[in-house]
Design a protein around this motif. Structure first.
Motif, PDB file in Angstrom:
ATOM      1  N   PRO A  10      -7.374  -5.764  -1.053  1.00 11.60           N
ATOM      2  CA  PRO A  10      -6.036  -5.634  -0.989  1.00 11.60           C
ATOM      3  C   PRO A  10      -5.521  -6.872  -0.250  1.00 11.60           C
ATOM      4  CG  PRO A  10      -6.896  -4.063   0.198  1.00 11.60           C
ATOM      5  CD  PRO A  10      -7.988  -4.337  -0.441  1.00 11.60           C
ATOM      6  N   THR A  11      -4.189  -7.265  -0.230  1.00 13.91           N
ATOM      7  CA  THR A  11      -3.791  -8.442   0.591  1.00 13.91           C
ATOM      8  C   THR A  11      -4.207  -8.473   1.950  1.00 13.91           C
ATOM      9  OG1 THR A  11      -2.171  -8.926  -1.067  1.00 13.91           O
ATOM     10  CG2 THR A  11      -1.835  -9.947   1.180  1.00 13.91           C
ATOM     11  N   ALA A  12      -3.828  -7.591   2.779  1.00 17.50           N
ATOM     12  CA  ALA A  12      -4.222  -7.312   4.012  1.00 17.50           C
ATOM     13  C   ALA A  12      -5.675  -7.380   4.207  1.00 17.50           C
ATOM     14  CB  ALA A  12      -3.633  -5.784   4.540  1.00 17.50           C
ATOM     15  N   GLY A  13      -6.301  -6.699   3.505  1.00 15.70           N
ATOM     16  CA  GLY A  13      -7.789  -7.035   3.552  1.00 15.70           C
ATOM     17  C   GLY A  13      -8.231  -8.484   3.406  1.00 15.70           C
TER      18      GLY A  13
ATOM     19  N   VAL B  73       0.835  -1.059  -0.233  1.00 15.42           N
ATOM     20  CA  VAL B  73       0.059  -0.029  -0.075  1.00 15.42           C
ATOM     21  C   VAL B  73       0.815   1.294  -0.034  1.00 15.42           C
ATOM     22  CG1 VAL B  73      -1.787   1.479   1.348  1.00 15.42           C
ATOM     23  CG2 VAL B  73      -1.845  -1.283   1.363  1.00 15.42           C
ATOM     24  N   GLU B  74       0.779   2.039  -1.127  1.00 13.94           N
ATOM     25  CA  GLU B  74       1.528   3.026  -1.086  1.00 13.94           C
ATOM     26  C   GLU B  74       0.812   4.381  -1.014  1.00 13.94           C
ATOM     27  OE1 GLU B  74       4.774   4.249  -1.289  1.00 13.94           O
ATOM     28  OE2 GLU B  74       5.462   2.072  -0.718  1.00 13.94           O
TER      29      GLU B  74
ATOM     30  N   LEU C  76     -11.287   1.310  -1.828  1.00 15.58           N
ATOM     31  CA  LEU C  76     -10.354   2.124  -1.930  1.00 15.58           C
ATOM     32  C   LEU C  76      -8.925   1.563  -2.366  1.00 15.58           C
ATOM     33  CD1 LEU C  76     -11.144   4.852   0.606  1.00 15.58           C
ATOM     34  CD2 LEU C  76     -11.245   5.183  -1.799  1.00 15.58           C
ATOM     35  N   TRP C  77      -8.701   0.450  -1.853  1.00  9.75           N
ATOM     36  CA  TRP C  77      -7.401  -0.050  -2.150  1.00  9.75           C
ATOM     37  C   TRP C  77      -7.557  -1.411  -2.793  1.00  9.75           C
ATOM     38  CZ3 TRP C  77      -8.569   2.537   2.271  1.00  9.75           C
ATOM     39  CH2 TRP C  77      -7.948   3.866   2.388  1.00  9.75           C
TER      40      TRP C  77
ATOM     41  N   MET D 285      -4.571   2.921   7.087  1.00  8.38           N
ATOM     42  CA  MET D 285      -4.164   2.467   8.384  1.00  8.38           C
ATOM     43  C   MET D 285      -5.323   2.685   9.437  1.00  8.38           C
ATOM     44  SD  MET D 285      -1.585   0.920   8.056  1.00  8.38           S
ATOM     45  CE  MET D 285      -0.087   0.301   7.114  1.00  8.38           C
ATOM     46  N   ILE D 286      -6.060   3.958   9.150  1.00  8.41           N
ATOM     47  CA  ILE D 286      -7.041   4.321  10.021  1.00  8.41           C
ATOM     48  C   ILE D 286      -8.084   3.422   9.968  1.00  8.41           C
ATOM     49  CG2 ILE D 286      -8.753   6.085  10.390  1.00  8.41           C
ATOM     50  CD1 ILE D 286      -6.739   8.237   9.515  1.00  8.41           C
ATOM     51  N   PHE D 287      -8.447   3.138   8.869  1.00 12.65           N
ATOM     52  CA  PHE D 287      -9.752   2.118   8.502  1.00 12.65           C
ATOM     53  C   PHE D 287      -9.244   0.565   9.025  1.00 12.65           C
ATOM     54  CE2 PHE D 287     -11.217   4.834   5.105  1.00 12.65           C
ATOM     55  CZ  PHE D 287     -12.485   5.128   5.614  1.00 12.65           C
TER      56      PHE D 287
END
Lengths: 326, 481, 496, 99, 118
Positions: C237-240, C104-105, C151-152, C112-114
């Motif tokens: 996204p991956t983290a998601g 995530v760039e 968003l990501w 991070m907040i989300f």
């Protein structure tokens, strides 16, 4: 029966008021006026009528036919019925029966007058509109605007006697003037009534709607023959009506100066008619004397002078009466 | 009229007098300094708010029982006055920007608020009608305030024609009820009905006509058709005020009249209300989906919100539920007002002259460029949807809860499913704001942004501690006899 | 009260989010570090919760406010049903945060907040013991996840995000209705009080069960309500994805355990075969569809459907083995699927594609990654010695002997799913890592960086730990399972 | 005359008004229909006031007349405004706002 | 009650009769020879120019609207004028307040130029 009498009186009255006007005007302008038909020209109105009956009636193309025909009738009706509530006298003995000398004594007599006055605007507005003529439209609009503008002051002025009498019944109003006509206590209201009633019936110096120089003949430009006669009739009948109502409200009506019970009750009508005649004379006199006022001045006068003065007059009357406890 | 009467309605009297005075004062304020008028109007509202809050929730009657000021009225008045203040804050810059600034706007607004307040006081059907007109007439004019703009003028005329149409229904209903009971004061009507002297047919028909009239006013389907056009065409600052105030006032009338006077016919009314509520929730949400103009979308959304409120009203005839019905609707009105005013603030901040930038597509990129405003708008959208951690959640929760309490689980199910539909179009705004590229430009007006941000803050903060507000709503009971 | 470990742990990420708010968007690394440290501290706090677990005073239970006279409690507590879930959440979050370091760039701040908000929501869901409070957290998790995907995410992220949101919300609105119904009948929303007042809504058990089950089944997701999942996973996204698969899906299964079984044991017993039937279909369907996928991430996503079928089967076996197996399998799935998604993410970061045909022979270029991927895949397949085996074996044991299901066929068919899992996972391994290198780009790929190793290794440690010595985990679960069993048994008595 | 006549007349006026509002396209006619509806209600008020011998109904009529006048003022002003911009007051042509 | 108004209806009927009669007389006896020139709108002998019903100054509408409003106010004063003796001071005050509000509208209209002509 009495209705018939009133109608006849009004129409006949109309006829002779026209004559009266022409004669008086002539005199004032150092002319003679119509005097051929009958003694003193007394048959002149009949001649006029006969002539008008046989005149060709035009209905302009593009006019709204129905409304065009309806308008004059609509104009004359209110003029004819407005005086229905005006009392001529208390009562007379006629053929051995007591007959009250008024058609009806409505408890809302003044309201009736105000209401009928409003209706008379319709005929004029419709006449102007239906003719499909620039002058007529313009004249109709002007007449309408003028009439409704002065109607406010008129209504407020008529309230003053109502307040004095504490009743809207015309008979009550007259009866409470037996000793003193209201003109003494209410000169302002009387003046307002006088002026706005002139405007209301489109008489000089408020005869803007018919300003020949600008508008040919105003809202009845396109009318001819008997339809024209109706407008003519309405105007003069209204003159009589205005005089009668004004006399009743401010000048003591039938009840003053002669005690109305005199002459077997016929003093009442005499009182009234005398005043009406004087009033009519004044109206005609004014026409001969005063120039026409400009239209913007006319509206200004109605809205910015007569209306507020009438309102203030009402309030002062109320305050005084309440404080004095009259 | 005694002095006591005057004191009882002091806030309203003050506001009305202030509005009249302002109309005069404004004549001598030069055209380039109309901001002063706005400030004066806001000051008047603030004083009225103070007077209203100071009097507390105790009940008083005045003018021989024609008006009654009680907790219910005070609660709603606070909403009205608040939305009036917000309406001024939103208009302050907007009117200047769109070149329609004239001092009458603020007087009209004050008159409208006065009408709304009178509506909450009304304890007589004739007063209800008068209040309805007092609030509607200035609104008609305000709707057409953007003179020479066809959109606004058409909106005003449509609003006027439909509004007057609905007024005649209210009036005819009042006349019929008068005919049925020989009374127009609500307690008198109740007494006549209980005494058995009322004509049941006239009474029922009259009540139905009142329902139709109020339905028009608060844009309940199928009496809603004016709403989208009017909301879209009116100047946005007017729409913001109107969607909150007029709707709330319509419901205030509905509540007051039905709860006090029409308890006896609740059995007849319930199925009708049920159908209206279901139809409004369903139709409003479905139609909102198709809209691409944000004003129009919000209009349909607001129609749908009426449906939710009506849903809680369905069980009004059940004595045990009644208290919750009133409290739930009042509470929801607060949540609805906050979110609506906030959302319109964002709309106004973005709107350009000549009705530009009012498509939802114009919101693309808003969230990236102006994260705070985007976040605020998101909060409002979520609040409309009824997502938790917004006040809208508790508002809907309470409404649904009331419907379930009254035994109308099916209706609550309709409401919940339509909420789901609504999520779709509310989310679309969020999608555009955050997930589509775009370069919107914003009018940097402090008052408009303040309105948006304060509303957003309140929507979130109050959702964490809704207790006091709920208690206040529950305590705001009507003077019932 | 402030020092209450549960409260502190649940809301600590908010502190981090607030701090991040004050950074400028450009200060990416500061933001990242703050997020990482916050989540690590949260993990530490969760260990404190673990230490406090079993003590009476550890929960928080007080009146929040009343709505319509009904009390809404702020009731959060830790017990056998949720302790593992809490640990899983706090454990996975820092790893997921760490995995975004390079991925995530853009708009790191918002991300991070989300992410931290999401953690709060998830912890709240697991810990809340008041239905309304639970619902609030439940719905709230939607919002950050929606933004994370929208968003990501990948190309069709908006579609996926909206679909995710609407699907999940569709279930929960019906649940809300059921919650309201419960509340008005029992005059409370507090779970212990509701359990005590079970009789007040006994008549409507089945519809209520269905309403709750719908919400949870969508979340799990059970077949046929799973269609949002592949979209969401692929686009997230991956983290998601890691959090989605690792934690969010568990919320559904957890909901079944916590609410359906406890509140409506009779309905659970009556409907168990149906639910188990759906679970079995899910197992087989998920596995079959997974095999046909070309996109690695989609394959993993469908494998989730299959794996969670096992969890559901275990739950509705309604016996001690099934339930504890299910709970443990929830953790296992979180670990191994999370790890798989991380692997896919690593590949994607290197090649920006996830299609199997773009890979092949990667073992040669990135041996460490390949080896670790093999371990993770084996764990997902349920190879003995790794965590998956323990969970699935226990579940199948439970399902075979389940009185509630009344037939061994459920378990029998499910075994097929285990085999299928081996088939599609090995198929993937072969396609991606074995054979010759077919694409030139794949020759010179960098192997795992230390950061990536730091992400993946903790997972492997736990994978082995559970696989070799699961006893402490079962120990933690036991009280929760016992509670459910007691409810089910009394219901069974009442039924017969 | 019996009460029923007045009621029937009022109802007929009201219904004609409704039909006028819904069917006629000229805003002015719609407007006149509205006035008709107002007056139907007024008639009802007066009728009942006379029937029950209470003055409430008549007072109400006063208020209604005032309100109706205010409505006329606002309505006419709006119509004039829109006519000046558009040269038509046909309701059907007001389609700048589409739904 | 209704009998009280009967003479009014009679005179109304008569008035209508007279009005219609006059029109009918004119129609019966008047010759009809319309030509195109005769039936075109009269414009001092010129060929008519432009439509007859042109848009007129908005002033007229303003006057109409103002009239309606103030006339209604007069309606309220009317009943009061009859009974103000009985109402006494409180009634007087109420009316003064009422008129004051009315005057605000009047002043407003004045200041806004609604009473100016051209």
């Amino acid at each position: 029966m009495k209705s018939l009498f009133i109608i006849l009186f009004m129409t006949a009255g109309f006829a002779y008021v026209t004559l009266l006007e022409r004669r008086v005007l002539a005199r004032m302008q150092v002319r003679i006026g119509p005097n051929r038909a009958g003694p003193f020209g007394l048959l002149q109105p009949v001649a006029d009528g006969v002539k008008l009956i046989f005149k060709e009636e035009l209905i302009p193309a593009y006019a709204d036919k129905f409304v065009f025909v309806l308008a004059p009738v609509l104009t004359v009706i209110p003029a004819l019925i407005i005086t229905a509530v005006v009392p001529w006298g208390p009562q007379v003995m006629l053929f051995g029966r007591p007959v009250p000398l008024y058609l009806v004594d409505l408890n809302i007599g003044v309201l009736y007058i105000v209401a009928v006055t409003s209706i008379s605007v319709y005929g004029i507005a419709l006449a102007g509109w239906s003719s499909n003529n620039k002058y007529a439209t313009m004249g109709g609009l002007r007449a309408t605007a003028q009439m409704i503008s002065y109607e406010l002051a008129l209504g407020l002025a008529m309230l003053a006697p109502v307040m004095m009498a504490g009743s809207m019944s015309m008979v009550d109003v007259v009866e409470s003037q037996r000793t003193l006509p209201f003109i003494v206590l209410q000169p302002v209201a009387f003046l307002i009534y006088f002026m706005s009633s002139l405007a209301e019936i489109n008489r000089a110096p408020f005869d803007m709607p018919e300003a020949e120089q600008e508008l040919t003949a105003g809202y009845h430009t396109e009318y001819s023959g008997m339809k024209f006669a109706l407008f003519f009739m309405a105007e003069y009948i209204k003159m009589i009506a205005v005089a009668m109502i004004g006399s009743t409200l401010f000048l003591g009506g039938y009840a003053w100066p002669l005690p109305p019970e005199w002459l077997g009750g016929f003093a009442g009508p005499i009182n009234l008619l005398a005043k009406v005649l004087v009033w009519l004379f004044v109206i005609i006199w004014l026409r001969a004397t005063l120039p026409r006022i400009r239209y913007d001045r006319l509206m200004f006068y109605g809205w910015k002078v007569l209306f507020p003065v009438a309102l203030v007059n009402i309030v002062i009357t109320a305050v005084v009466i309440v404080l004095v406890g009259g | 009229m005694t002095l006591n009467d005057l004191i009882t309605i002091l806030p309203l009297a003050f506001l009305a007098a202030w509005g009249v005075l302002l109309l005069l004062v404004d004549l001598w304020i030069p055209a380039n300094r109309k901001g002063l008028t706005a400030i004066l109007a806001a000051g008047g509202l603030a004083v009225t708010l103070g007077l209203t809050l100071a009097r507390g929730q105790h009940s008083l009657e005045a003018f021989n029982g024609m008006v009654s000021v009680d907790g219910f009225a005070v609660f709603l008045d606070v909403i009205f006055l608040g939305s009036g203040l917000a309406g001024i804050a939103l208009a302050y810059d907007y009117l200047k920007r769109t070149h329609i600034e004239r001092g009458e706007y603020y007087s009209l607004l004050l008159f409208t608020v006065a009408g709304m307040m009178l509506m909450t006081y009304a304890n007589d059907l004739v007063i209800v009608f008068l209040a309805l007109e007092l609030l509607s007439l200035p609104l008609y004019v305000m709707a057409g305030f953007a003179r020479l703009q066809l959109l606004s003028e058409e909106a005003a005329l449509k609003y006027f024609l439909m509004g007057a149409f609905s007024s005649t229904f209210v009036l005819y209903g009042v006349a019929l009820i008068f005919g049925a009971t020989a009374r127009t004061d609500l307690p008198g009507v109740v007494a006549a009905v209980q005494g058995g002297t009322a004509n049941p047919v006239f009474f029922l028909v009259g009540a139905a006509m009142l329902l139709v009239g109020f339905g028009f006013k608060s844009a309940v389907m199928p009496f809603h058709m004016w709403a989208p056009d009017v909301y879209q065409g009116s100047p946005s600052s007017v729409t913001a005020f109107m969607t909150v105030g007029a709707k709330a006032a319509g419901f205030a009338a509905l509540l007051r009249v039905f709860v006090v006077a029409f308890q006896s016919i609740s059995a007849d009314m319930t199925p009708i209300l049920w159908a209206l509520a279901a139809l409004t929730m369903f139709g409003g949400n479905i139609l909102a989906i198709a809209q691409s103009n944000i004003k129009r979308m919000l209009a349909y959304a607001s129609i749908a919100q009426s449906g939710y409120m009506l849903m809680a009203f369905v069980p009004y005839g059940q004595g045990a539920v009644l208290k919750d019905t009133i409290a739930a609707m009042l509470f929801f009105l607060v949540t609805y007002s906050l979110a609506t005013l906030g959302a319109w603030a964002v709309v106004i901040a973005l709107e350009k002259e000549e009705n530009k930038d009012l498509e939802i597509a114009d919101y693309a990129g808003l969230g990236r460029k102006y994260p705070w405003l985007g976040a605020a708008m998101t909060v409002f959208m979520l609040s409309f949807t009824g997502m938790p951690l917004t006040l809208g959640f508790w508002g809907k929760f309470y409404l649904f809860s009331t419907a379930v309490e009254g035994g109308f689980t099916g209706l609550a199910l309709v409401g919940l499913l339509t909420s789901l539909i609504s999520a779709y179009y509310y989310l679309r705004v969020v999608v555009y704001m955050f997930m589509k590229p775009g370069e919107p430009t914003l009018t940097q007006d402090p008052w408009i942004q303040l309105t948006a941000l304060v509303s957003a803050f309140l929507v979130v903060a109050l959702s964490l501690f809704p207790g006091p507000l709920l208690d206040y709503a529950s305590a705001a009971l009507m003077l019932l006899r | 009260m402030v020092l209450n470990p549960i409260l502190l742990m649940t809301f600590f990420p908010l502190v981090g989010a607030a701090v991040i708010l004050f950074f400028k968007s450009e200060q990416k690394s500061a933001i990242r570090w703050t997020a990482l440290i916050t989540s690590l501290v949260t993990f530490g706090l969760s260990l404190w919760v673990l230490a406090a677990y079993g003590r009476q005073d550890v929960g928080i239970h007080r009146l929040w406010f009343r709505i319509a006279g009904l009390p809404i409690h702020f009731h959060m507590a830790v017990d056998g049903l949720n302790i593992l879930m809490v640990l899983l959440t706090t454990f996975l979050t820092p790893l997921a945060v760490l995995s975004t370091w390079k991925a995530v760039e853009e708009r790191v701040k918002g991300f991070m907040i989300f992410f931290l908000l999401l953690e709060v929501g998830m912890l709240g869901v697991f810990l809340a013991l008041d239905l309304v409070l639970f619902y609030i957290f439940w719905e709230f998790t939607l919002i950050p996840m929606y933004f994370l995907i929208g968003l990501w995410g990948g190309e069709r992220r908006i579609y996926a995000a909206v679909k995710f949101f609407l699907f999940t919300m569709a279930g929960s609105v019906i649940m809300l209705l059921a919650i309201l119904y419960l509340g008005w009948n029992a005059k409370t929303f507090d779970l212990p009080a509701l359990l005590a007042a079970r009789d007040s809504f006994a008549a409507a058990q089945i519809p209520l069960f269905a309403a709750f089950a719908l919400a949870f089944a969508i979340k799990v997701p059970m077949w046929p309500l799973h269609t949002w999942l592949p979209d969401a996973h692929v686009e997230a996204p991956t983290a998601g994805s890691v959090i989605l698969a690792g934690v969010l899906l568990k919320m559904g299964a957890y909901g079944f355990l916590r609410f359906n079984l406890l509140l409506f044991p009779q309905a659970s017993l009556q409907l168990a075969p149906w639910m188990a039937g759906l679970a079995v279909i899910g197992i087989l369907y998920g596995a079959a569809v997974a095999y046909t996928q070309k996109d690695v991430k989609k394959l993993v996503a469908y494998s989730s459907v299959s794996h969670l079928g096992f969890v559901m089967l275990g739950i509705f076996a309604l016996n001690a083995e099934g339930l504890s197996g299910a709970i443990l399998q929830m953790v296992n799935h979180g670990l191994s699927t999370g790890a798989l998604f991380l692997m896919v993410g690593f590949l994607y970061e290197r090649r920006h594609t996830r299609l199997m045909e773009s890979f092949g022979g990667l073992w040669k270029s990135v041996p460490v990654l390949a080896a670790l991927a093999l371990i993770v895949s084996l764990s997902s397949m349920g190879l003995p010695g790794l965590n998956g085996f323990v969970g699935e074996f226990t579940i199948l044991t439970g399902a075979f002997g389940s009185a509630a299901l009344g037939s061994p066929w459920f378990a029998g068919l499910s075994t097929l799913g285990v085999i299928l899992a081996a088939v599609y996972l090995l198929h993937m391994m072969e396609k991606v890592f074995l054979g010759p290198i077919t694409h030139a780009e794949n020759r010179s790929l960098p192997d795992l960086s230390p950061r990536e190793l730091a992400v993946i290794l903790p997972l492997l440690v736990v994978i082995f730990w559970i696989g070799l010595y699961p006893k402490p985990f079962f120990g933690l679960i036991e009280p929760g399972v016992a509670q459910i069993l007691a409810a089910v048994q009394s219901a069974a008595l009442a039924l017969h | 005359m019996p009460l029923g006549y007045y009621l029937a007349l009022s109802a007929v006026m009201f219904v004609i008004g409704i039909v006028g509002v819904l069917v006629r396209r000229n805003a002015l006619i719609v407007f006149m229909s509205l006035e008709l509806m107002f007056n139907a209600a007024n008639l009802l008020f007066v009728t009942f006031a006379a029937y029950y011998g209470t003055i409430i109904g008549q007072i109400s009529v006063f208020f209604v007349m005032t309100v109706a006048a205010a409505e006329v003022a606002v309505g006419l002003a709006l119509m004039v405004a829109i006519f000046r911009t558009k040269h038509s007051i046909d309701v059907d042509q007001m389609s700048s706002l589409k739904g | 009650m209704i009998e009280h108004y009967l003479p009014l209806f009679v005179i109304l009927g008569l008035a209508v009769f007279v009005g219609v009669l006059v029109v009918v007389l004119g129609t019966i006896f008047g010759p009809k020879r319309p030509t195109e020139r005769k039936s075109s709108p009269y414009e001092s002998g010129m060929v008519p120019y432009g439509p007859g019903r042109r848009r007129m100054s908005v002033r007229y509408y303003l006057v109409a609207v103002l009239f309606i409003l103030f006339d209604i106010e007069v309606i309220f004063v009317l009943p009061w004028a009859v009974t103000f003796r009985d109402l006494g001071m409180p009634g007087l005050w109420l009316m003064i307040v009422f008129l004051l509000v009315l005057e605000v509208a009047y002043v407003y209209a004045w200041k806004k130029g609604a009473l100016e002509w051209e």
